[in-house]
Design a protein around this motif. Structure first.
Motif, PDB file in Angstrom:
ATOM      1  N   GLY A 611      -4.001  34.220 -12.627  1.00  0.00           N
ATOM      2  CA  GLY A 611      -3.859  35.057 -13.816  1.00  0.00           C
ATOM      3  C   GLY A 611      -4.941  36.110 -13.895  1.00  0.00           C
ATOM      4  O   GLY A 611      -4.710  37.234 -14.373  1.00  0.00           O
ATOM      5  N   GLU A 612      -6.109  35.759 -13.417  1.00  0.00           N
ATOM      6  CA  GLU A 612      -7.208  36.723 -13.457  1.00  0.00           C
ATOM      7  C   GLU A 612      -6.924  37.905 -12.551  1.00  0.00           C
ATOM      8  O   GLU A 612      -7.212  39.064 -12.908  1.00  0.00           O
ATOM      9  N   GLU A 613      -6.358  37.654 -11.370  1.00  0.00           N
ATOM     10  CA  GLU A 613      -6.026  38.741 -10.441  1.00  0.00           C
ATOM     11  C   GLU A 613      -4.955  39.651 -11.035  1.00  0.00           C
ATOM     12  O   GLU A 613      -5.029  40.879 -10.911  1.00  0.00           O
ATOM     13  N   LEU A 614      -3.953  39.062 -11.676  1.00  0.00           N
ATOM     14  CA  LEU A 614      -2.892  39.863 -12.300  1.00  0.00           C
ATOM     15  C   LEU A 614      -3.446  40.652 -13.473  1.00  0.00           C
ATOM     16  O   LEU A 614      -3.034  41.810 -13.705  1.00  0.00           O
ATOM     17  N   ALA A 615      -4.360  40.060 -14.205  1.00  0.00           N
ATOM     18  CA  ALA A 615      -4.978  40.791 -15.331  1.00  0.00           C
ATOM     19  C   ALA A 615      -5.724  42.011 -14.813  1.00  0.00           C
ATOM     20  O   ALA A 615      -5.703  43.091 -15.438  1.00  0.00           O
ATOM     21  N   GLY A 616      -6.370  41.837 -13.646  1.00  0.00           N
ATOM     22  CA  GLY A 616      -7.091  42.961 -13.071  1.00  0.00           C
ATOM     23  C   GLY A 616      -6.170  44.105 -12.695  1.00  0.00           C
ATOM     24  O   GLY A 616      -6.540  45.284 -12.808  1.00  0.00           O
ATOM     25  N   THR A 617      -4.931  43.796 -12.219  1.00  0.00           N
ATOM     26  CA  THR A 617      -4.011  44.864 -11.830  1.00  0.00           C
ATOM     27  C   THR A 617      -3.538  45.651 -13.040  1.00  0.00           C
ATOM     28  O   THR A 617      -3.071  46.784 -12.902  1.00  0.00           O
ATOM     29  N   MET A 618      -3.614  44.996 -14.238  1.00  0.00           N
ATOM     30  CA  MET A 618      -3.184  45.683 -15.459  1.00  0.00           C
ATOM     31  C   MET A 618      -4.362  46.293 -16.211  1.00  0.00           C
ATOM     32  O   MET A 618      -4.174  46.980 -17.227  1.00  0.00           O
TER      33      MET A 618
END
Length: 648
Positions: A611-618
């Motif tokens: 989830g942290e990686e996906l949050a970074g993409t947003m």
């Protein structure tokens, strides 16, 4: 015996008749004008008649009064006997009291001719135990054995023309109904008739020609014309030189046993015929039911397969039409005659009877048999199957049982097709009804607990049990429901979500109307229950027998009232329309979070991304990403389940 010399071969000449009488163990004498003109060996021994004056054939002259102490009684009996008849006299009860005389040990059977008589002396059973063991007592035992034997015994004389009978015992008379004087002098074939087996008759004739014993069973006829099965054994009797002098016959009435054997053969043949003809039909119809894609095709294929069977000429399926009070034909095959037209549901046609009584009904008229079988599954009527045949053999109980099972298989197939149409069809009948039967869980809960229940949806557990989700609202919903369920042992309740004034519960056990209706092709749209009364909204395919389904609900649940019927078309939403609506409901951030999570494999396990990686993409923090994702998931679930309650 009008002429003793001619009958018995007077003058000391042995004849076939005298030879046969010499073999008889009963004393036999011929008397004319008080003189004994013939006495067989048994009579000469019993009454002390001089063999020296008897001649080779037993003919001679002896004074009857001197020979018989009971002569006065015998003479009176001879005069009292009508010519051509037989009279029996019990000499042992002689009123004159000569109890020590030899003839007092016998009963006399008198056969009166014009001016003479033949007397056969029978030993009464009462005297047997009084005789000492001797040749005379041995003869008495044989005499009694023959006369009292439980089987018919005959003796015939093959030296005389047509091999006539010269002796029969009492059992033969009882079996056939013929008296002694009606039988002696005739060939035994007089018992035969039109249904007597020609093969058995030929077998007896061949055995007699070959001087060998034989046993056959054949149908014979009594004096009154009634039939009986006779087990006949015939055996030759030979003299010391081995020559056949007589034939002895044994007749045994085996009617009961033979009829049981024939009945068993008939049942076995019928069963073999049935299994041979029905086995393939059952398999083929089962294949049709399993492979049909729609109800109409199933019914057509079934009827065509039935008439392909040699035993059946026509088959048709019809269903009740409440508006006209008749049975409407859905499909036919083969020759159904005019029996499919204008059949009233309250008439006496077997199709109407089968629907009314929900059981097979058969009618046979002028060589035509029509058998009808209700098509019913889980209490829902799907019509009636009628089979027509012109064969002589009627549809018996065994065949009816098999065809009834076949009808149930057809109804099961129709039910499966109708159930699938609930999900496929847009043309439905919406039925609203109310019920107050406390066997229904939401009714019982709303009556005992101060709450309102609203149906959400159903699901299947791993044990194939159906559970239903209900929203419960009320001042103290959770406590009231749990208390009520605790008093209801047959009900399983689990709290899924609990809020201040409402909760989501999962109910299992008890009477489940949702599962029961689903098995009958009915979709439960809504259940709202309050104060011990439930209001149900059902969707039934317009092609189904709506009336039959509603009647089944009324029969199952007490206090059922129909509120309304409404035909309507569903407004199906396409996949694209659903996706567009969902996208409109989501914010850009929510849509982006849901899309990125799905495409990146976030919902797989193990997760290839975090989830942290996906949050970074947003460009947002991890908590913010998860908040957007959870909100998007909630809206997606609401769109799928159409549930605005308890979504947060």
């Amino acid at each position: 015996m009008e002429n003793v010399d001619s009958e018995y071969g007077g003058g000391g000449r042995a004849t076939p008749a005298t030879a046969a009488l010499e073999a008889v163990v009963d004393p036999v004498v011929a008397i004319a004008s008080g003189t004994i003109t013939y006495a067989n060996g048994a009579a000469r021994d019993a009454f002390g008649l001089d063999d020296a004056t008897a001649g080779e054939a037993g003919a001679g002259e002896w004074d009857a009064a001197a020979a018989f102490a009971s002569w006065a009684r015998l003479e009176d009996a001879i005069h009292e006997t009508t010519v051509g008849t037989v009279r029996r006299v019990a000499l042992g009860d002689d009123a004159d009291g000569g109890s020590e005389s030899v003839d007092d040990r016998y009963d006399a059977r008198i056969h009166r001719s014009t001016d003479s008589a033949t007397i056969t002396f029978d030993r009464p059973a009462r005297e047997a135990d009084e005789l000492p063991f001797s040749s005379e007592s041995d003869r008495v035992v044989k005499d009694r054995a023959i006369n009292e034997a439980p089987v018919g015994i005959t003796i015939s004389d093959p030296e005389r023309e047509d091999n006539p009978l010269v002796y029969i015992n009492d059992a033969y008379q009882e079996i056939t109904g013929y008296a002694y004087d009606e039988v002696v002098g005739r060939n035994c074939r007089f018992l035969q008739g039109e249904d007597s087996s020609e093969d058995a008759i030929a077998e007896m004739a061949a055995a007699i020609d070959e001087d060998r014993p034989v046993t056959v069973e054949l149908k014979n006829y009594r004096k009154d014309g009634t039939e009986f099965w006779n087990e006949v054994t015939i055996a030759p009797v030979r003299d010391e030189a081995g020559a056949v002098t007589n034939y002895v016959g044994f007749q045994n009435d085996v009617t009961a046993r033979k009829e049981a054997e024939l009945a068993l053969e008939t049942r076995t043949e019928a069963l073999e015929y049935l299994l041979e003809r029905i086995e393939g039909l059952i398999q083929d119809v089962t294949d049709v039911v399993a492979g049909a894609t729609d109800r109409s095709g199933l019914e057509t294929d079934v009827c065509e397969r039935i008439v392909a069977e040699a035993g059946y000429d026509g088959a048709w399926i019809g269903e009740r039409n409440p508006a006209t009070g008749t049975i409407d034909v859905r499909t036919t095959a083969g020759d159904c005659g005019d029996t499919t037209e204008g059949i009233a549901t309250d008439g006496d046609h077997p199709a109407a009877t089968a629907l009314a009584e929900t059981a097979a009904a058969t009618e046979t008229f002028e060589g035509t048999t029509q058998a009808s079988f209700p098509l019913s599954y889980n209490g829902i009527e799907y019509g009636v199957l009628t089979i027509r045949t012109d064969r002589d053999r009627s549809i018996d109980d065994r065949e009816t049982v098999i065809l009834s099972a076949l009808a149930r298989a057809i109804a099961s197939g129709v039910n499966a097709r109708e159930t699938s149409r609930v999900l496929e069809t847009d043309a439905v009948v919406a039925v609203e009804l109310t019920l107050t039967d406390s066997a229904v869980a939401p009714v019982a809960l709303s009556a005992d607990a101060d709450c309102r229940l609203e149906y959400r949806r159903s699901a299947h557990r791993t044990d194939d049990e159906t559970t239903s989700l209900f929203t419960v609202t009320g001042p103290d919903a959770t406590a009231d429901v749990l208390e009520t369920v605790a008093a209801n042992i047959g009900l399983d309740c689990r709290i899924v979500v609990e809020r201040e004034s409402e909760c989501l519960i999962e109910l299992a056990g008890g009477d489940d109307p949702v599962g029961w209706l689903s098995e009958r092709g009915v979709r439960t749209e809504a259940i709202e229950s309050e104060d011990g009364r439930a209001r149900l909204t059902l969707e039934i395919p317009r092609s189904a027998n709506v009336r039959s389904i509603v009647e089944a609900v009324e029969d199952r649940y007490e206090g059922t009232d129909v509120v309304s019927f409404q035909q309507r078309d569903r407004d199906p939403e396409t996949r694209q329309e659903f996706a567009a609506r969902l996208e409109r409901d989501l914010t850009d951030r929510q849509f982006a979070a849901l899309q990125r999570a799905y495409l990146s494999g976030y919902f797989e396990w193990p997760r290839p991304t975090t989830g942290e990686e996906l949050a970074g993409t947003m460009g947002v923090s991890r908590p913010t990403f998860h908040e957007h994702l959870r909100t998007a998931e909630a809206k997606l679930c609401r769109a799928v389940f159409d549930d605005s309650k308890l979504s947060g």
